[in-house]
Design an enzyme around this catalytic site. Structure first.
Site, PDB file in Angstrom:
ATOM      1  N   GLY A 183       0.960  -1.268  -0.085  1.00  0.00           N
ATOM      2  CA  GLY A 183       0.063  -0.091   0.141  1.00  0.00           C
ATOM      3  C   GLY A 183       0.882   1.152  -0.197  1.00  0.00           C
ATOM      4  N   GLY A 184       0.400   2.043   0.764  1.00  0.00           N
ATOM      5  CA  GLY A 184       1.138   3.436   0.670  1.00  0.00           C
ATOM      6  C   GLY A 184       2.509   3.317   1.276  1.00  0.00           C
ATOM      7  N   GLY A 243      21.509  11.550 -31.653  1.00  0.00           N
ATOM      8  CA  GLY A 243      20.784  12.032 -30.319  1.00  0.00           C
ATOM      9  C   GLY A 243      21.715  11.503 -29.173  1.00  0.00           C
ATOM     10  CB  ALA A 244      22.639   8.032 -28.251  1.00  0.00           C
TER      11      ALA A 244
HETATM   12  C1  HXC Z   1      -2.647  -3.826  12.384  1.00  0.00           C
HETATM   13  C2  HXC Z   1      -1.388  -5.712  11.814  1.00  0.00           C
HETATM   14  C3  HXC Z   1      -0.911  -5.247  10.405  1.00  0.00           C
HETATM   15  C4  HXC Z   1      -1.772  -3.758  10.261  1.00  0.00           C
HETATM   16  C5  HXC Z   1      -0.064  -6.897  10.435  1.00  0.00           C
HETATM   17  N1  HXC Z   1      -0.453  -6.760  11.991  1.00  0.00           N
HETATM   18  N2  HXC Z   1      -0.299  -6.030   9.623  1.00  0.00           N
HETATM   19  N3  HXC Z   1      -1.952  -5.031  12.800  1.00  0.00           N
HETATM   20  N4  HXC Z   1      -2.289  -3.192  11.199  1.00  0.00           N
HETATM   21  N5  HXC Z   1      -1.488  -3.156   9.070  1.00  0.00           N
HETATM   22  C6  HXC Z   1      -0.219  -7.836  12.901  1.00  0.00           C
HETATM   23  C7  HXC Z   1      -1.114  -8.886  12.759  1.00  0.00           C
HETATM   24  O1  HXC Z   1      -2.421  -8.792  13.050  1.00  0.00           O
HETATM   25  C8  HXC Z   1      -0.660 -10.073  13.547  1.00  0.00           C
HETATM   26  O2  HXC Z   1      -0.859  -9.843  15.101  1.00  0.00           O
HETATM   27  C9  HXC Z   1       1.003  -9.581  13.580  1.00  0.00           C
HETATM   28  O3  HXC Z   1       0.755  -8.116  12.881  1.00  0.00           O
HETATM   29  C10 HXC Z   1       1.691 -10.192  12.726  1.00  0.00           C
HETATM   30  O4  HXC Z   1       1.018 -10.397  11.207  1.00  0.00           O
HETATM   31  P1  HXC Z   1       0.586 -11.827  10.570  1.00  0.00           P
HETATM   32  O5  HXC Z   1      -0.247 -11.603   9.626  1.00  0.00           O
HETATM   33  O6  HXC Z   1       0.573 -13.029  11.661  1.00  0.00           O
HETATM   34  O7  HXC Z   1       1.996 -11.899   9.918  1.00  0.00           O
HETATM   35  P2  HXC Z   1       2.321 -12.700   8.461  1.00  0.00           P
HETATM   36  O8  HXC Z   1       1.725 -14.016   8.441  1.00  0.00           O
HETATM   37  O9  HXC Z   1       3.859 -12.626   8.358  1.00  0.00           O
HETATM   38  O10 HXC Z   1       1.799 -11.756   7.480  1.00  0.00           O
HETATM   39  C11 HXC Z   1       2.130 -10.298   7.136  1.00  0.00           C
HETATM   40  C12 HXC Z   1       1.586  -9.540   6.117  1.00  0.00           C
HETATM   41  C13 HXC Z   1       0.074  -9.611   6.949  1.00  0.00           C
HETATM   42  C14 HXC Z   1       1.473 -10.006   4.884  1.00  0.00           C
HETATM   43  C15 HXC Z   1       2.066  -8.167   6.255  1.00  0.00           C
HETATM   44  O11 HXC Z   1      -0.074  -9.210   8.135  1.00  0.00           O
HETATM   45  C16 HXC Z   1      -0.925  -8.516   6.247  1.00  0.00           C
HETATM   46  O12 HXC Z   1      -1.631  -8.867   5.096  1.00  0.00           O
HETATM   47  N6  HXC Z   1      -1.170  -7.608   6.743  1.00  0.00           N
HETATM   48  C17 HXC Z   1      -2.078  -6.461   6.474  1.00  0.00           C
HETATM   49  C18 HXC Z   1      -1.562  -5.677   5.241  1.00  0.00           C
HETATM   50  C19 HXC Z   1      -2.577  -4.662   4.771  1.00  0.00           C
HETATM   51  O13 HXC Z   1      -3.240  -4.686   4.295  1.00  0.00           O
HETATM   52  N7  HXC Z   1      -1.820  -3.283   5.583  1.00  0.00           N
HETATM   53  C20 HXC Z   1      -2.577  -2.094   5.370  1.00  0.00           C
HETATM   54  C21 HXC Z   1      -2.179  -1.580   3.976  1.00  0.00           C
HETATM   55  S1  HXC Z   1      -3.412  -0.020   3.947  1.00  0.00           S
HETATM   56  P3  HXC Z   1      -0.889 -10.911  16.170  1.00  0.00           P
HETATM   57  O14 HXC Z   1      -1.288 -10.097  17.240  1.00  0.00           O
HETATM   58  O15 HXC Z   1      -1.711 -11.843  15.643  1.00  0.00           O
HETATM   59  O16 HXC Z   1       0.654 -11.337  16.238  1.00  0.00           O
HETATM   60  C22 HXC Z   1      -2.044   0.933   4.008  1.00  0.00           C
HETATM   61  C23 HXC Z   1      -2.353   2.026   3.517  1.00  0.00           C
HETATM   62  C24 HXC Z   1      -1.410   3.079   3.719  1.00  0.00           C
HETATM   63  O17 HXC Z   1      -0.938   0.768   4.172  1.00  0.00           O
HETATM   64  C25 HXC Z   1      -1.733   4.517   2.800  1.00  0.00           C
HETATM   65  C26 HXC Z   1      -0.541   5.535   2.980  1.00  0.00           C
HETATM   66  C27 HXC Z   1      -0.590   6.610   2.244  1.00  0.00           C
END
Ligand code: HXC
Length: 522
Positions: A177-178, A412-413
């Protein structure tokens, strides 16, 4: 009385120790053990490998988030999933942040962003590089758009810091994402093979929207981004390799835009003859050779840190030294696509030259370029705009610019690749150089089409006219007569002449008219 004070401070020290332990424990032993599977380092271990031993000073160790949504008030770890502070790399001050995936997935909270912004502000005020080690699941979902505000604050600082201090990102985990945009604003992105990812939308979203099946690694792994998209400049084998590469690169960089790049002592003589180069360029202009050999033959101790090694390999960029002084090298690679410039090579070269120019690093170019790559694909994807980026970057740069033409420099290059015509300072050419508007074959086909068609023996006539064109134009002397080439040199003199030129240009000042900013064709 004194016993009382002593026991008082002891209690306070014990309390401090307990708090420190809680912060150092990150997300806890189980999560740390899981994180380390597959050889990954923890956020703190990464800082230790990156910095000179004992130099790290942590800030904001106890900063904690304020979120109470979804039971978050029971999930508070001091430091909030990012370690920030300052330290030294080979004695040089740097500021850094290192996200801790074991704490709520290293996710970006408002407080985490505040911590990162604090060190970025310090880095800018104090003119020192900023290094960001990213390992995070993105915006902290429980916080909603507050975390987006945090990202925006970081993007703004990345933009303000661009061209002011070097900014380096190490992607050492997921980055979605961001979260991918901050790294992309920074100057160099380092990734780790098989454990780090960057994408705007992940495989699941892609499957839903476009029905494409793609793995994480294929979509946004280190190999993909260092070879296909060019988003990453380095693909390291593992965490340690990645951090050591960053240390290596820092040796070439100044601390800020007002600083000079560090000069290191060398045992390589400045007047060493580069005799191997006398025989390196093949007689046959169609025969390729490896431009990396030309570079390593010339630079101090043959040491060249190639940047973007796997991306747009028809153009080589990287750092090296001449007589101890860092330079940015830009060179065509005759081994790949005959060294033609294409979209990717133009983007790669332009960004690198702009970095060098922003940070007072002279640009040394080695040229063997038959032209821009022809084709529908290139035209439709905007080679005109992208090629113009390279042109713009060379013309805009005010650092010392030295160019060595080894063989072809057509059309040109030729102009683009650091020619004298674009405010370059010194243009050198080998006797084998062919500086012309185009190659003899193409030129003859256009200007003598009728003569060839009418000839009794068109093949012989074409060969005769080609030889005549070559004799007239396929050499460096027309350009030398016009003063476009300063000197035609024996290749053995390359190192010496580059060092002479750098010395001569040591105090170069060049003026660009005052303006808000230019409008590079993007
Ligand atoms: C809160 C999060 C989190 C998040 C992970 N965790 N991402 N908590 N916000 N964005 C937490 C999980 O709940 C978990 O907590 C712990 O971190 C470890 O994550 P796992 O999923 O168990 O790890 P893994 O299997 O290695 O997977 C990693 C991952 C996955 C691929 C990154 O966690 C994931 O898909 N996360 C969400 C990604 C996402 O969609 N992010 C938001 C994007 S939007 P526990 O307590 O179980 O240990 C964004 C917009 C920004 O970023 C824009 C800016 C302009």
């Amino acid at each position: 009385m004194s016993t009382e004070v002593s026991s008082g401070i002891q209690a306070r020290l014990a309390d401090l120790e307990k708090r420190n332990e809680a912060a150092m424990a990150g997300g806890g032993a189980a999560r740390l053990a899981k994180h380390k599977q597959g050889g990954r380092l923890t956020a703190r271990e990464r800082v230790d490998v990156l910095l000179d031993p004992g130099s790290f000073v942590e800030m904001d160790r106890f900063v904690s988030h304020r979120c109470t949504n979804f039971g978050m008030d029971k999930n508070v770890v001091p430091g909030d999933g990012v370690i920030t502070g300052y330290g030294r790399i080979n004695g040089k001050l740097v500021y850094l942040s290192s996200q801790d995936f074991t704490v709520i997935g290293g996710s970006m909270s408002r407080t985490q962003a505040n911590k990162i912004c604090k060190v970025m502000d310090l880095a800018m005020k104090n003119g020192a590089p900023f290094i960001s080690i990213n390992d995070s699941g993105g915006a902290r979902i429980q916080e909603g758009i507050e975390s987006l505000g945090g990202y925006a604050d970081i993007f703004t600082r990345n933009t303000m810091a661009s061209g002011l201090i070097p900014q380096i990102t190490a992607i050492m985990g997921p980055c979605a994402g961001g979260a991918v945009y901050s790294p992309s604003i920074t100057d160099f992105v380092f990734m780790v093979k098989n454990t780090s990812y960057m994408f705007v939308t992940g495989p699941d979203v892609i499957k839903t929207v476009t029905h494409e099946d793609v793995t994480k690694e294929e979509l946004g792994g280190a190999t993909t981004h260092s070879a296909k998209s060019g988003v990453a400049h380095f693909a390291a084998e593992d965490d340690k390799h990645c951090l050591l590469l960053i240390r290596e690169m820092m040796n070439f960089l100044p601390s800020n835009n007002l600083d000079d790049a560090p000069v290191l002592p060398t045992n390589d003589r400045p007047d060493r003859l580069t005799e191997a180069l006398n025989n390196l360029i093949p007689e046959n202009p169609k025969k390729p050779y490896d431009m990396i050999s030309v570079i390593t033959e010339c630079v101090d101790e043959g040491y060249f840190l190639e940047v973007h090694k796997h991306f747009a390999q028809n153009l080589i960029v990287g750092f090296a030294r001449f007589n101890g002084r860092p330079v940015g090298i830009v060179a065509n690679q005759p081994n790949i696509l005959a060294g033609c410039l294409n979209i990717e090579a133009s983007r790669k070269g332009a960004r690198f030259i702009r970095f060098c120019d922003a940070f007072n690093i002279p640009v040394v170019s080695f040229v063997d370029v038959p032209g821009f790559l022809p084709g529908k694909d290139q035209e439709w994807n905007g080679i005109i705009t992208h090629g113009a980026k390279l042109l713009y970057a060379y013309a805009e740069a005010t650092v010392p610019k030295i160019t060595v033409i080894t063989r072809k420099a057509y059309g040109g290059a030729y102009i683009v690749m650091g020619s004298k015509l674009l405010r370059s300072d010194v243009n050198l050419a080998y006797p084998s150089a062919e500086i012309a508007v185009m190659g003899a074959d193409g030129a003859v086909s256009i200007i003598f089409r009728e003569e060839i068609n009418k000839a009794k023996d068109p093949v012989a006539e074409r060969a005769r006219l080609t030889a005549e064109y070559e004799a007239k134009f396929s050499n460096p002397y027309v350009s030398a007569e016009l003063g476009y080439t300063d000197e035609v040199i024996e290749p053995a003199m390359t190192r010496k002449r580059i060092i002479d030129s750098l010395e001569m240009l040591k105090h170069k000042r060049d003026i660009t008219p005052a303006k808000k900013h230019g409008n590079i064709p993007l």
